[in-house]
Design a protein around this motif. Structure first.
Motif, PDB file in Angstrom:
ATOM      1  N   ILE A   1       0.950  -0.996   0.015  1.00 17.89           N
ATOM      2  CA  ILE A   1      -0.069   0.080   0.011  1.00 17.89           C
ATOM      3  C   ILE A   1       0.883   1.184   0.033  1.00 17.89           C
ATOM      4  O   ILE A   1       2.080   1.152   0.432  1.00 17.89           O
ATOM      5  CB  ILE A   1      -0.942   0.072   1.129  1.00 17.89           C
ATOM      6  CG1 ILE A   1      -0.162  -0.103   2.613  1.00 17.89           C
ATOM      7  CG2 ILE A   1      -1.908  -1.170   1.182  1.00 17.89           C
ATOM      8  CD1 ILE A   1      -1.024  -0.065   3.809  1.00 17.89           C
ATOM      9  N   ILE A   2       0.430   2.313  -0.330  1.00 21.83           N
ATOM     10  CA  ILE A   2       1.152   3.639  -0.540  1.00 21.83           C
ATOM     11  C   ILE A   2       0.145   4.608   0.212  1.00 21.83           C
ATOM     12  O   ILE A   2      -1.164   4.655  -0.354  1.00 21.83           O
ATOM     13  CB  ILE A   2       1.417   3.746  -1.832  1.00 21.83           C
ATOM     14  CG1 ILE A   2       2.682   5.054  -1.855  1.00 21.83           C
ATOM     15  CG2 ILE A   2       0.624   4.169  -2.979  1.00 21.83           C
ATOM     16  CD1 ILE A   2       3.502   5.199  -2.988  1.00 21.83           C
ATOM     17  N   CYS A   3       0.689   5.815   0.529  1.00 24.39           N
ATOM     18  CA  CYS A   3      -0.062   7.030   0.818  1.00 24.39           C
ATOM     19  C   CYS A   3       0.909   8.246   0.687  1.00 24.39           C
ATOM     20  O   CYS A   3       2.170   7.875   1.203  1.00 24.39           O
ATOM     21  CB  CYS A   3      -0.856   6.997   2.284  1.00 24.39           C
ATOM     22  SG  CYS A   3       0.413   6.765   3.685  1.00 24.39           S
ATOM     23  N   ALA A   4       0.311   9.398   0.777  1.00 29.50           N
ATOM     24  CA  ALA A   4       0.864  10.661   1.267  1.00 29.50           C
ATOM     25  C   ALA A   4       0.523  11.066   2.392  1.00 29.50           C
ATOM     26  O   ALA A   4      -0.814  10.847   2.778  1.00 29.50           O
ATOM     27  CB  ALA A   4       0.681  11.641   0.058  1.00 29.50           C
ATOM     28  N   SER A   5       1.111  11.784   3.332  1.00 25.85           N
ATOM     29  CA  SER A   5       0.355  11.964   4.735  1.00 25.85           C
ATOM     30  C   SER A   5       1.190  13.040   5.315  1.00 25.85           C
ATOM     31  O   SER A   5       2.260  13.389   5.113  1.00 25.85           O
ATOM     32  CB  SER A   5       0.406  10.787   5.570  1.00 25.85           C
ATOM     33  OG  SER A   5       0.236  10.847   6.790  1.00 25.85           O
ATOM     34  N   THR A   6       0.315  13.862   6.223  1.00 27.12           N
ATOM     35  CA  THR A   6       0.962  14.778   7.062  1.00 27.12           C
ATOM     36  C   THR A   6       1.107  14.383   8.341  1.00 27.12           C
ATOM     37  O   THR A   6       1.622  14.819   9.262  1.00 27.12           O
ATOM     38  CB  THR A   6       0.022  15.915   7.120  1.00 27.12           C
ATOM     39  OG1 THR A   6      -1.470  15.441   7.698  1.00 27.12           O
ATOM     40  CG2 THR A   6      -0.414  16.477   5.805  1.00 27.12           C
ATOM     41  N   GLY A   7       1.009  12.998   8.349  1.00 24.98           N
ATOM     42  CA  GLY A   7       1.346  12.194   9.827  1.00 24.98           C
ATOM     43  C   GLY A   7       0.459  10.917  10.151  1.00 24.98           C
ATOM     44  O   GLY A   7       0.926   9.836  10.133  1.00 24.98           O
ATOM     45  N   ASN A   8      -0.776  11.235  10.310  1.00 22.81           N
ATOM     46  CA  ASN A   8      -1.684  10.278  10.893  1.00 22.81           C
ATOM     47  C   ASN A   8      -1.752   9.107  10.025  1.00 22.81           C
ATOM     48  O   ASN A   8      -1.758   7.879  10.247  1.00 22.81           O
ATOM     49  CB  ASN A   8      -2.798  10.988  11.328  1.00 22.81           C
ATOM     50  CG  ASN A   8      -2.683  11.556  12.792  1.00 22.81           C
ATOM     51  OD1 ASN A   8      -1.996  10.988  13.620  1.00 22.81           O
ATOM     52  ND2 ASN A   8      -3.362  12.795  12.745  1.00 22.81           N
ATOM     53  N   THR A   9      -2.158   9.430   8.676  1.00 19.23           N
ATOM     54  CA  THR A   9      -2.364   8.409   7.820  1.00 19.23           C
ATOM     55  C   THR A   9      -1.250   7.531   7.573  1.00 19.23           C
ATOM     56  O   THR A   9      -1.320   6.219   7.500  1.00 19.23           O
ATOM     57  CB  THR A   9      -2.558   9.071   6.164  1.00 19.23           C
ATOM     58  OG1 THR A   9      -3.820   9.759   6.686  1.00 19.23           O
ATOM     59  CG2 THR A   9      -3.004   7.966   5.363  1.00 19.23           C
ATOM     60  N   SER A  10      -0.081   8.037   7.646  1.00 15.52           N
ATOM     61  CA  SER A  10       1.269   7.306   7.480  1.00 15.52           C
ATOM     62  C   SER A  10       1.353   6.101   8.486  1.00 15.52           C
ATOM     63  O   SER A  10       1.618   5.133   8.615  1.00 15.52           O
ATOM     64  CB  SER A  10       2.591   8.150   7.507  1.00 15.52           C
ATOM     65  OG  SER A  10       2.771   8.853   8.771  1.00 15.52           O
TER      66      SER A  10
END
Ligand code: F0G
Length: 361
Positions: A85-94
């Protein structure tokens, strides 16, 4: 006396309202079922008769509401045979993606903005074994890169553009409706990508359409002034705010959120960084509740709208506190002017410290 069945997570609890099959392997960490806490002291300070609650989403397994969507997104990714899986994040999603990927035994790649991520979240992403890619850009740049890379690489996007994320997140609305026995009059949330406000509205409408409840709340979304595309009416380049979680200028759920505002007769408003931090401190000092700055904006907003009368006396108001304050100890400590005193390890020195504090209060 009977023993209650064990709570295993929101997919099990809301199986009939979520896109899973009997044989779906559920990837869960006991997320959801978070406390709805009635505020006592803040309404009294406001001098208004209001019924104010916070939905404490920071108490999810990785410390934010993202776990509600992530259990669904990762469950479906695994069901569909995805290995990464992959995501961009400001913190919490990561942090959430990293934990659920570890649980599932698949890989996670997370793109984060260089230097703009709270230490607690970086620690989580790293310790769960995800591949952390720090980009010399902001969240919006990361999101574009994730979309592009997913066109060719064998990875499933788990940002909120993945529809399963919103499916999981809508369960927060179910919980509120069940606990209050109906809809609140107003529901206040921080808005970044606007996935969460859209997911809540989806949940509220679903119970309404099925006749579980007769009413719907007015949805109110708050943004930081330096990152407020919904207030400007257009995308914002170079967003800036101390509330790093919502440092987003190009919301992914733009149309959905405008539909929520119109359908629910709600509104958007904005707050300065100073106001956001003041609300965070007020919640910790007056109610014993520690949330991250982005989350506190929902209470800052509710307080202002209650005081101005925009939210009328007698209203039932729910504010979502999206993430736990421990995410960012540096910002929290920076707000504490009293500091920490160091004394000798002797009874007299400790007694003196206590007596002078009592005398000074
Ligand atoms: N509050 C917190 C604590 C968040 O982490 C986020 C989003 C939001 C509010 C905004 O929610 O985007 O659904 O409107 N954080 C994302 C992240 C962007 O990467 O963790 P939204």
């Amino acid at each position: 006396m009977t023993l209650r069945a064990r709570y295993t997570g929101l997919i099990d609890r809301y199986r009939d309202r979520l896109p899973v099959h009997d044989d779906t392997r559920i990837i869960c960490l006991g997320e959801g079922n978070t406390p709805l806490v009635r505020l006592n002291n803040i309404p009294r300070l406001l001098g208004r008769e209001v019924d104010m609650y916070i939905k404490y989403e920071g108490l999810n397994p990785t410390g934010s509401f993202k776990d509600r969507g992530m259990t669904m997104a990762v469950t479906k990714a695994v069901e569909e045979g995805s290995q990464a899986i992959i995501c961009a994040s400001t913190g919490n999603t990561s942090a959430s993606a990293a934990a659920y990927a570890a649980r599932a035994g698949i890989k996670a790649f997370v793109l984060i903005p260089e230097g703009k991520i709270a230490m607690g979240k970086l620690a989580q992403a790293m310790i769960h074994g995800s591949t952390v890619i720090q980009i010399q850009g902001n969240f919006d740049d990361g999101m574009e890169l994730v979309k592009q890379v997913a066109e060719t690489a064998p990875v499933t996007i788990v940002n909120s553009i993945n529809p399963y994320r919103l499916q999981g997140q809508k369960t927060a609305a179910f919980e509120i409706l069940e606990e209050l026995g109906g809809a609140p009059d107003y529901h206040c949330l921080p808005v970044g990508n606007a996935g969460n406000i859209s997911a809540h509205w989806m949940g509220y409408k679903e119970y309404h359409e099925h006749g579980v409840v007769n009413d719907l709340p007015v949805m109110v979304g708050y943004q930081a002034s330096g990152a407020a595309p919904f207030l400007r009416g257009e995308m914002v380049d170079n967003p800036e705010t101390v509330a790093t979680a919502i440092r987003i200028g190009h919301p992914q759920s733009w149309d959905k959120a405008w539909a929520v505002q119109k359908e629910s007769s709600g509104w958007f408003d904005e707050f300065s960084d100073q106001e956001i931090l003041a609300a965070q401190k007020m919640l910790t000092e007056k109610e014993g509740i520690f949330c991250e700055p982005a989350s506190a904006i929902s209470v800052a907003g509710a307080m202002r709208d209650i005081q101005s009368g925009k939210i009328p006396a007698g209203a039932k108001v729910v504010c979502t506190l999206t993430g736990h304050g421990l995410k960012d100890p540096d910002t929290a400590i920076g707000q504490c002017t009293a500091g920490v005193q160091t004394v000798q390890a002797s009874l007299g020195a400790v007694e003196d410290a206590i007596m002078s504090a009592i005398g000074g209060s």
